[in-house]
Each structure stands twice: as C-alpha cells, then as structure tokens.
Design a protein around this motif. Structure first.
Motif, mmCIF file in Angstrom:
data_model
loop_
_atom_site.group_PDB
_atom_site.id
_atom_site.type_symbol
_atom_site.label_atom_id
_atom_site.label_comp_id
_atom_site.label_asym_id
_atom_site.label_seq_id
_atom_site.Cartn_x
_atom_site.Cartn_y
_atom_site.Cartn_z
ATOM 1 N N LEU A 1 62.187 1.119 -78.867
ATOM 2 C CA LEU A 1 61.128 0.691 -77.959
ATOM 3 C C LEU A 1 60.942 1.800 -76.932
ATOM 4 C CD1 LEU A 1 59.322 -1.809 -77.157
ATOM 5 C CD2 LEU A 1 61.165 -2.413 -75.569
ATOM 6 N N ILE A 2 59.740 2.335 -76.826
ATOM 7 C CA ILE A 2 59.459 3.434 -75.895
ATOM 8 C C ILE A 2 58.525 2.917 -74.811
ATOM 9 C CG2 ILE A 2 58.473 5.741 -75.646
ATOM 10 C CD1 ILE A 2 59.263 6.241 -78.561
ATOM 11 N N ARG A 3 59.000 2.985 -73.572
ATOM 12 C CA ARG A 3 58.252 2.391 -72.481
ATOM 13 C C ARG A 3 58.251 3.286 -71.241
ATOM 14 N NH1 ARG A 3 56.301 -0.081 -75.871
ATOM 15 N NH2 ARG A 3 56.174 -2.353 -76.177
ATOM 16 N N LEU A 4 57.309 3.017 -70.350
ATOM 17 C CA LEU A 4 57.219 3.670 -69.050
ATOM 18 C C LEU A 4 57.472 2.618 -67.983
ATOM 19 C CD1 LEU A 4 53.868 5.466 -69.879
ATOM 20 C CD2 LEU A 4 56.155 6.427 -70.107
ATOM 21 N N LEU A 5 58.367 2.922 -67.056
ATOM 22 C CA LEU A 5 58.636 2.002 -65.963
ATOM 23 C C LEU A 5 57.734 2.360 -64.798
ATOM 24 C CD1 LEU A 5 60.336 -0.274 -64.663
ATOM 25 C CD2 LEU A 5 61.970 1.501 -63.947
ATOM 26 N N GLU A 6 56.852 1.444 -64.436
ATOM 27 C CA GLU A 6 55.906 1.694 -63.358
ATOM 28 C C GLU A 6 56.066 0.651 -62.266
ATOM 29 O OE1 GLU A 6 51.978 1.825 -64.994
ATOM 30 O OE2 GLU A 6 52.340 3.691 -66.088
ATOM 31 N N ILE A 7 55.653 1.015 -61.068
ATOM 32 C CA ILE A 7 55.666 0.080 -59.949
ATOM 33 C C ILE A 7 54.302 0.131 -59.262
ATOM 34 C CG2 ILE A 7 56.723 1.843 -58.448
ATOM 35 C CD1 ILE A 7 58.010 -0.493 -56.899
ATOM 36 N N LYS A 8 53.722 -1.032 -59.054
ATOM 37 C CA LYS A 8 52.416 -1.126 -58.403
ATOM 38 C C LYS A 8 52.417 -2.365 -57.514
ATOM 39 C CE LYS A 8 47.440 -1.238 -59.249
ATOM 40 N NZ LYS A 8 46.371 -1.328 -60.278
ATOM 41 N N ASP A 9 52.069 -2.143 -56.258
ATOM 42 C CA ASP A 9 52.046 -3.235 -55.279
ATOM 43 C C ASP A 9 53.392 -3.946 -55.212
ATOM 44 O OD1 ASP A 9 49.345 -2.697 -54.783
ATOM 45 O OD2 ASP A 9 48.698 -4.026 -56.398
ATOM 46 N N GLY A 10 54.459 -3.141 -55.340
ATOM 47 C CA GLY A 10 55.804 -3.684 -55.240
ATOM 48 C C GLY A 10 56.290 -4.426 -56.472
ATOM 49 N N ARG A 11 55.504 -4.419 -57.538
ATOM 50 C CA ARG A 11 55.879 -5.127 -58.765
ATOM 51 C C ARG A 11 56.185 -4.122 -59.867
ATOM 52 N NH1 ARG A 11 54.703 -10.511 -58.791
ATOM 53 N NH2 ARG A 11 54.687 -10.534 -61.068
ATOM 54 N N THR B 1 67.308 6.011 -69.843
ATOM 55 C CA THR B 1 66.228 6.173 -68.870
ATOM 56 C C THR B 1 66.241 7.610 -68.354
ATOM 57 O OG1 THR B 1 67.642 5.459 -67.030
ATOM 58 C CG2 THR B 1 66.386 3.764 -68.160
ATOM 59 N N THR B 2 65.074 8.141 -68.064
ATOM 60 C CA THR B 2 64.995 9.518 -67.570
ATOM 61 C C THR B 2 63.736 9.724 -66.735
ATOM 62 O OG1 THR B 2 64.937 11.863 -68.224
ATOM 63 C CG2 THR B 2 63.812 10.304 -69.674
ATOM 64 N N HIS B 3 63.815 10.678 -65.807
ATOM 65 C CA HIS B 3 62.642 11.073 -65.024
ATOM 66 C C HIS B 3 62.064 12.370 -65.576
ATOM 67 C CE1 HIS B 3 65.423 14.031 -63.357
ATOM 68 N NE2 HIS B 3 64.385 14.648 -62.856
ATOM 69 N N HIS B 4 62.703 12.936 -66.611
ATOM 70 C CA HIS B 4 62.299 14.246 -67.122
ATOM 71 C C HIS B 4 61.369 14.063 -68.317
ATOM 72 C CE1 HIS B 4 62.520 18.289 -68.776
ATOM 73 N NE2 HIS B 4 62.988 18.680 -67.612
ATOM 74 N N MET B 5 60.092 14.416 -68.131
ATOM 75 C CA MET B 5 59.112 14.213 -69.184
ATOM 76 C C MET B 5 59.438 15.015 -70.445
ATOM 77 S SD MET B 5 56.555 12.744 -70.471
ATOM 78 C CE MET B 5 55.958 11.754 -69.118
ATOM 79 N N GLY B 6 60.064 16.182 -70.265
ATOM 80 C CA GLY B 6 60.418 17.005 -71.422
ATOM 81 C C GLY B 6 61.390 16.293 -72.341
ATOM 82 N N VAL C 1 66.201 1.640 -76.603
ATOM 83 C CA VAL C 1 65.146 1.509 -75.601
ATOM 84 C C VAL C 1 65.107 2.806 -74.803
ATOM 85 C CG1 VAL C 1 64.267 0.198 -73.643
ATOM 86 C CG2 VAL C 1 65.554 -0.976 -75.450
ATOM 87 N N LEU C 2 64.006 3.530 -74.912
ATOM 88 C CA LEU C 2 63.815 4.799 -74.215
ATOM 89 C C LEU C 2 62.764 4.593 -73.130
ATOM 90 C CD1 LEU C 2 64.280 7.893 -73.975
ATOM 91 C CD2 LEU C 2 62.494 8.181 -75.720
ATOM 92 N N ILE C 3 63.140 4.875 -71.871
ATOM 93 C CA ILE C 3 62.259 4.580 -70.739
ATOM 94 C C ILE C 3 62.060 5.826 -69.884
ATOM 95 C CG2 ILE C 3 61.994 3.226 -68.615
ATOM 96 C CD1 ILE C 3 63.672 1.042 -69.931
ATOM 97 N N TYR C 4 60.796 6.118 -69.570
ATOM 98 C CA TYR C 4 60.469 7.175 -68.620
ATOM 99 C C TYR C 4 60.075 6.531 -67.296
ATOM 100 C CZ TYR C 4 58.081 10.858 -66.110
ATOM 101 O OH TYR C 4 57.711 11.737 -65.129
#
Length: 377
Positions: free
Chosen positions: A254-264, A206-211, A17-20
């Motif tokens: 599984l390649i995913r992006l972790l997002e937060i919107k309206d606290g969710r 998990t990483t914050h680095h887009m590269g 599982v790879l998450i940005y």
C-alpha cells in the motif's frame, strides 16, 4: 487524529505500507500511535519492533572534552533493549555496514564484564588503517546515522526480540543526514528487508525523502522481484449457471501520502488530494541539476515523470513522450533511461553519472519543461 491513521494502517490487508510525508507532519507520532494501538490489541504487550527518532536518541556522544577529545565514544543510553546486546556481535553489525563501505572500524564496550545482560556501555570508533593503535575518532553525523541504522538491522535478527514481537516492523526515516549515494544503498537494503520479511509480518516504512520513496515504490511495482510483492487470488464470477474463475494479481503493498489539512490527518493515494507527485519529482531533478549533483537514481525519477505524462496523454510507454519532444534519438534515449533505472544498475553503479548520461538527463528535462511548462517553484 493520528490514532485513526494508525488504525487504518493496522486494518490494511497489505503486508507492506510505504508512506511519504513532509518533515514535521508527524511520522514519529504515527509510529508511537501505531505502537499504542497494537500493544492494546496484544494484551498491552509489544506486538512489533521499531526504528525511529527514539532509536537514534539512545546514542549520545561523550566528547571527553576534559581530555581534549582523547577518548571520544558514542554512549548507549540504558533501555529495555540492553538485555539483547549480549546476543549482538560486532561482526553482525559490520555485515550490515558492508554495503556502505565505511572508512572506520569499531568495538563495543560492555557495561559490566560480570553481567552481560546490562548490555553495551559505549562504542569506540577508529580508522581502518589504525587497527593496531585504535585511536578513538568521532565519525560524521551521516556516518553515525548509518551506524545506528545498521546496529538496529543487526539487532532485529537476535533471538528474543523481533522474533517474539513478531507482528510488524515500523521503520521511520532511516535516511536522515545521508547523501544520495547512501540513500541508494539504504533503499536497496530496505528492498531486501521487505523481500525477507513480508511473508510473515507487516512492514511499515515512512520517509520524508521523495527520492527513496520513489525508488522503493518503483521497485515494488516494476523491479526484478516485483512478483514477490504480489499475490494471486481467484475471482469467481457467475454468468448464468456457469461460474467463471479468473486468477487476479493483487499488490501486497500500500503506497500512501500522509497529509494534514486544517489539523486533520489523512492517508491519500498519489493521484488524490492536493499532493502533486510529479511536481515534487521535477523539483528534485531541477535541484540536482542546479547543484551539479546528478546521480543514477535521478534517471529513475525522470522515467517516473515521463511515465506520468505518458499516462496522462493516454499512452502506456514513456518513450512516446520522448518522441513528442522531437528527439531524433528517441528510441536510443528510451533504452538508456530504461537500462539505467533498472534495479541491477542501482546496486552495481551508485556513483555520479558519466558526462554523456548526465547530458542526456539535462537535455531531456529542459525539452520537457519547455513543452510542458510545469510550475515547480
């Protein structure tokens, strides 16, 4: 809630599982939530091992200010890991560090000569050319992060820890404070790590680095060993009285992006949600040109942008976009971008691009942004 995201990852059938996620989105909290739910499902015992901000916090500098930094050392805080230190050798850590070509050497100091299970007290660093005197030095923040990362890579292999807590590895951002050159190396180490362990346990990165996110997902999908990260399943389809069996390859990642919107919180695919993946890549390329810091992997990112545009235009090859940009040497340009974004190039050529390849990237990006004026500000 974060525990819902952790549960979603735990339930995923994929072994990688790879998450940005952007900084401060909650990657470290996710690793803690994952630890909690897996412990609960494992009789309140650790089910896997982790590398995260808490791992880095175990290491604190003693600057020896009272003696004008004469005996500066990197102290290791006491933790449940100390009992495994006696099984960890300096050579094992040096082996992991080798890819980064450090300019320093080091030695461990035990907490107690009589009781090795108390673990290491500190680490002393000194320049390689100073191996006789071993004059203590303080290494840079980036070097420190690399050392701690390699320390844990070696610790993962000692008996009694990762082989007992063997359900998963959770690795959160091993690339903080690193330059692009060392990010390359880290990406390659992670790839080899996944190749070695994905058959036996789940690996969450998990990483914050887009590269690094882009490089890893590119290698998982299209690298030399991409077949390692796929599994063949037999699909049966009934057609009247006949049963048709067909071999289908499915990704083990599984390649995913972790997002937060309206606290969710939510995990989304690259093409879903508000996350504009190709714009992030274009922003990275634009910053690299502005800062005159163009590396080999930027050509791989350019290739991913070209592939995204080609797909949008209904074409299966990124060279089509170069032809649409009216490059007379479109075929040659395609071959160069394809060759320099190859995995072997990543591992053998990690330095700044030569002037010709650098010019090719800048020209291609300029024409691309002229024909397709994306907003990347």
């Amino acid at each position: 809630m974060m525990k819902d995201i952790a549960q979603e990852i735990k339930n995923a059938k994929e072994t990688i599982v790879l998450i940005y996620a952007f900084n401060a989105t909650g990657k470290t909290r996710l690793s803690v939530a994952y630890k909690d739910i897996t412990k609960k499902a494992n009789g309140n015992k650790h089910a896997g091992v982790y590398y995260n901000a808490f791992s880095e916090d175990l290491f604190v500098w003693d600057n020896d200010e009272k003696n004008d930094n004469k005996d500066v050392t990197l102290m290791i805080q006491r933790s449940s890991l100390n009992k495994y230190h006696s099984l960890l050798t300096e050579d094992a850590v040096r082996e992991k560090l080798q890819s980064y070509k450090p300019k320093y050497d080091f030695k461990f100091t035990n907490e107690s000569a009589e009781d090795p299970e108390l673990g290491f007290k500190n680490i002393t660093f000194f320049l390689i050319e100073d191996t006789e005197k071993e004059t203590p030095i303080k290494i840079s923040r980036g070097e420190e992060r690399i050392f701690i990362w390699c320390f844990f890579l070696a610790l993962f292999e000692v008996e009694g820890w990762a082989d007992v807590q063997d359900q998963h590895f959770f690795i959160d951002d091993p690339v903080s404070s690193l330059d692009d050159h060392n990010i390359f190396i880290t990406a390659h180490l992670l790839l080899k790590f996944m190749e070695k362990h994905c058959d036996k346990r789940k690996i969450i990165i998990t990483t914050h680095h887009m590269g690094i996110f882009s490089i890893l997902q590119d290698w998982l999908k299209k690298g030399e060993n991409a077949s390692k990260f796929k599994t063949k399943n037999i699909k049966e389809t009934r057609r009247g009285k006949d049963v048709i069996k067909e071999a289908i390859e499915e990704p083990r990642y599984l390649i995913r992006l972790l997002e937060i919107k309206d606290g969710r919180y939510k995990l989304v695919g690259k093409n879903k949600g508000l996350h504009q993946y190709h714009l992030l890549l274009l922003r990275i390329l634009d910053e690299a040109i502005l800062n005159n810091n163009i590396n080999t992997y930027h050509l791989a990112l350019l290739r991913q942008v070209l592939e995204s545009i080609a797909s949008f235009l209904g074409e299966g090859r990124f060279g089509y976009v170069l032809e649409e940009l009216d490059f007379e040497d479109a075929n040659t340009r395609t071959d160069i971008i394809n060759a320099l974004s190859h995995e072997k190039i990543y591992t053998n050529k990690l330095e700044i691009l030569n002037p010709d390849d650098k010019r090719l990237l800048i020209e291609t990006l300029n024409k691309l942004m002229t024909k397709f004026p994306f907003s990347i500000s």
